[in-house]
Design a protein around this motif. Structure first.
Motif, PDB file in Angstrom:
ATOM      1  N   ILE A 260       0.905  -1.362   0.095  1.00 11.48           N
ATOM      2  CA  ILE A 260       0.135  -0.106  -0.165  1.00 11.48           C
ATOM      3  C   ILE A 260       0.912   1.226  -0.025  1.00 11.48           C
ATOM      4  CG2 ILE A 260      -0.150   0.069   2.488  1.00 11.48           C
ATOM      5  CD1 ILE A 260      -3.372   0.837   1.796  1.00 11.48           C
ATOM      6  N   GLY A 261       0.394   2.122  -0.784  1.00 13.09           N
ATOM      7  CA  GLY A 261       1.361   3.646  -0.737  1.00 13.09           C
ATOM      8  C   GLY A 261       2.530   3.206  -1.601  1.00 13.09           C
ATOM      9  N   ASP A 262       3.507   3.719  -1.036  1.00 11.11           N
ATOM     10  CA  ASP A 262       5.032   3.088  -1.437  1.00 11.11           C
ATOM     11  C   ASP A 262       5.560   1.779  -1.452  1.00 11.11           C
ATOM     12  OD1 ASP A 262       5.157   5.933  -2.402  1.00 11.11           O
ATOM     13  OD2 ASP A 262       7.050   6.216  -1.156  1.00 11.11           O
ATOM     14  N   GLU A 273      11.971  11.524   3.229  1.00 10.01           N
ATOM     15  CA  GLU A 273      11.644  11.378   1.966  1.00 10.01           C
ATOM     16  C   GLU A 273      10.297  10.899   2.026  1.00 10.01           C
ATOM     17  OE1 GLU A 273      15.554  10.158  -0.383  1.00 10.01           O
ATOM     18  OE2 GLU A 273      14.619   8.853   0.979  1.00 10.01           O
ATOM     19  N   ASN A 274       9.718   9.763   3.054  1.00 12.90           N
ATOM     20  CA  ASN A 274       8.659   9.028   3.128  1.00 12.90           C
ATOM     21  C   ASN A 274       7.406   9.554   3.917  1.00 12.90           C
ATOM     22  OD1 ASN A 274       7.061   6.531   4.466  1.00 12.90           O
ATOM     23  ND2 ASN A 274       7.448   6.221   2.586  1.00 12.90           N
ATOM     24  N   ASN A 275       7.757  10.629   4.869  1.00 19.05           N
ATOM     25  CA  ASN A 275       6.544  11.239   5.421  1.00 19.05           C
ATOM     26  C   ASN A 275       5.969  12.390   4.279  1.00 19.05           C
ATOM     27  OD1 ASN A 275       7.586  10.293   7.827  1.00 19.05           O
ATOM     28  ND2 ASN A 275       8.371  11.922   8.776  1.00 19.05           N
ATOM     29  N   ASP A 276       4.538  12.245   4.808  1.00 23.06           N
ATOM     30  CA  ASP A 276       3.995  13.480   4.010  1.00 23.06           C
ATOM     31  C   ASP A 276       3.582  14.860   4.648  1.00 23.06           C
ATOM     32  OD1 ASP A 276       3.285  11.531   1.588  1.00 23.06           O
ATOM     33  OD2 ASP A 276       1.915  10.400   3.170  1.00 23.06           O
ATOM     34  N   SER A 277       4.137  15.806   4.125  1.00 20.69           N
ATOM     35  CA  SER A 277       3.804  16.891   5.025  1.00 20.69           C
ATOM     36  C   SER A 277       2.155  17.208   4.888  1.00 20.69           C
ATOM     37  CB  SER A 277       4.745  18.031   4.380  1.00 20.69           C
ATOM     38  OG  SER A 277       6.041  17.873   4.340  1.00 20.69           O
ATOM     39  N   HIS A 292       2.650   9.184  -0.047  1.00 25.34           N
ATOM     40  CA  HIS A 292       3.520   8.139   0.145  1.00 25.34           C
ATOM     41  C   HIS A 292       2.684   7.086   1.120  1.00 25.34           C
ATOM     42  CE1 HIS A 292       7.086  10.129  -1.693  1.00 25.34           C
ATOM     43  NE2 HIS A 292       6.793  10.839  -0.817  1.00 25.34           N
ATOM     44  N   SER A 293       1.969   7.343   1.899  1.00 25.93           N
ATOM     45  CA  SER A 293       1.407   6.495   2.787  1.00 25.93           C
ATOM     46  C   SER A 293       0.099   5.935   2.229  1.00 25.93           C
ATOM     47  CB  SER A 293       0.639   7.310   4.272  1.00 25.93           C
ATOM     48  OG  SER A 293      -0.518   8.160   3.603  1.00 25.93           O
ATOM     49  N   GLY A 294      -0.317   6.075   0.910  1.00 24.49           N
ATOM     50  CA  GLY A 294      -1.399   5.517   0.256  1.00 24.49           C
ATOM     51  C   GLY A 294      -2.584   5.661   0.883  1.00 24.49           C
ATOM     52  N   GLY A 295      -2.703   6.867   1.591  1.00 27.95           N
ATOM     53  CA  GLY A 295      -4.163   7.417   2.069  1.00 27.95           C
ATOM     54  C   GLY A 295      -4.386   6.581   3.441  1.00 27.95           C
ATOM     55  N   ILE A 296      -3.450   6.022   4.011  1.00 30.38           N
ATOM     56  CA  ILE A 296      -3.897   5.343   5.361  1.00 30.38           C
ATOM     57  C   ILE A 296      -2.700   5.758   6.550  1.00 30.38           C
ATOM     58  CG2 ILE A 296      -4.269   3.403   6.645  1.00 30.38           C
ATOM     59  CD1 ILE A 296      -5.384   2.336   4.022  1.00 30.38           C
ATOM     60  N   LEU A 297      -3.139   6.173   7.390  1.00 29.31           N
ATOM     61  CA  LEU A 297      -2.104   6.500   8.695  1.00 29.31           C
ATOM     62  C   LEU A 297      -2.548   5.850  10.041  1.00 29.31           C
ATOM     63  CD1 LEU A 297      -1.343  10.253   7.770  1.00 29.31           C
ATOM     64  CD2 LEU A 297       0.453   8.330   7.687  1.00 29.31           C
TER      65      LEU A 297
END
Length: 388
Positions: A260-262, A273-277, A292-297
């Motif tokens: 999922i995501g990256d 690089e991987n964190n979404d601001s 990068h998370s693919g919409g899920i945290l």
């Protein structure tokens, strides 16, 4: 056998075998008042039925669905919805030979090891035809999701070594308007391989022709993008949204990988690089600059498009020589006969879509009880409801 029921609030139970009388599903928990017709369900089943192109099994099945219960005057009643597709073109004689040996890549051996007995006609419950029930139920789930503005789109990202050049997930992250979703849907349906890239689809067909010439098969990757899922769906521990999606997609017989995501690429990146601001848009809403998370945290949807991929193995039924064993304790060579798909990916696209829709529908219904204020909106505060 256990394990044929999926979901908690939007719950389905599938039944039937590849060469039995039919395949079906019972859906329990679909809310009343949803407009639903056989045509709504048939449109999904038509995308997975055999015989659509030379890259699918030539088995002739209309896969015509019948709604047996749960609707009245074109709307769901809130009671169990029972759907059935009757089998029409079984050729069980094609499988009589395999009763005495185990096909490489199939569940023949493991089913015997578990039950001591198996339906060898096309694999029985382990056949790809079992997915009819999932797709039929997924069509109902997708119809429910439309009421919330949620769209589920899956497509072939790669077939063998051939991959699409575009990144539909990234494009929908920038623009997930209904027009953008519709444009992607049209490009997906533009070729028999469901690849939203005509050049890649052409090269993939050449690759499949080579596989078929060599009596071999191919695998690929299916990508799925869900738009319109708001932030807050899913749970933070054992019932994570990404875990639920992984379980549902891995339940599809040919799937051997999920990300999922990256996904696995995240293991090679740095946190910076991987964190979404985050930022606030012009309306004051919390948004992300990347996905990068693919919409899920933390197991919960963050409001961005949900993007995941499933790796699908090559069709195990191939006509070239393979080594195996029989029940007499002998090592033998076989060449599998019958009607088989040279690639599973195109027909599995709608199966992935269906399982994603079922997962999200179930979690959205579950989410209704996450806050007291949600329940108050449904039932009111201290008021009594009439039956009008």
């Amino acid at each position: 056998m256990a394990g044929s029921t999926f979901g908690t609030h939007f719950q389905i139970t599938t039944w039937g075998e590849s060469h039995g009388a039919g395949i079906g599903v019972v859906i329990d928990g679909c809310p009343a008042g949803l407009s639903l017709s056989q045509e709504d369900i048939q449109a999904y089943l038509n995308r997975r039925k055999p015989g659509q192109s030379r890259y699918a099994t030539p088995r002739k099945e209309d896969d015509a669905v019948q709604i047996l219960s749960g609707t009245f005057e074109g709307k769901t009643t809130g009671t169990p919805i029972s759907l059935v597709v009757f089998n029409q073109d079984q050729r069980s004689r094609d499988y009589s030979e395999i009763a005495g040996y185990y096909r490489p890549g199939h569940a023949d051996y493991t089913l015997d090891a578990k039950y001591g007995f198996r339906d060898y006609r096309g694999g029985g419950r382990s056949s790809g035809r079992e997915t009819i029930g999932r797709v039929a139920a997924g069509a109902v789930a997708a119809k429910l999701l439309e009421e919330f503005g949620v769209s589920v789109l899956a497509y072939s990202r790669s077939i063998g070594p051939v991959e699409i050049a575009s990144d539909p997930g990234a494009a929908l992250f920038q623009d997930s308007s209904p027009e953008a979703v519709l444009a992607l849907r049209k490009s997906i349906y533009g070729n028999p391989l469901y690849m939203p890239d005509s050049d890649a689809a052409s090269r993939a067909q050449e690759y499949l022709e080579e596989c078929m010439k060599n009596k071999d098969s191919a695998g690929g990757i299916i990508e799925c993008v869900l738009t319109g899922v708001w932030a807050g769906v899913g749970d933070p521990v054992f019932e994570k949204l990404d875990a639920a999606l992984a379980k549902s997609i891995f339940s599809i017989g040919a799937v051997k990988g999920f990300e999922i995501g990256d996904g696995f690429a995240a293991a090679k990146s740095r946190g910076s690089e991987n964190n979404d601001s985050f930022y606030h848009d012009e309306n004051g809403q919390v948004k992300k600059r990347t996905n990068h998370s693919g919409g899920i945290l933390g197991g919960i949807s963050d409001g961005s498009p949900i993007v995941f991929r499933a790796a699908v193995k090559p069709t195990p039924s191939i006509s070239s020589l393979q080594q195996t064993v029989n029940k007499n304790g002998e090592d033998i060579e076989i060449s599998i006969r019958g009607r088989h798909d040279p690639i599973i990916v195109p027909r599995a696209v709608v199966v992935v879509e269906a399982m994603a829709a079922l997962t999200i529908a179930d979690l959205i219904l579950s989410n209704a009880g996450a806050r007291t204020e949600y329940l108050k909106k449904i039932y009111g505060a201290g008021s009594k409801h009439s039956h009008s």
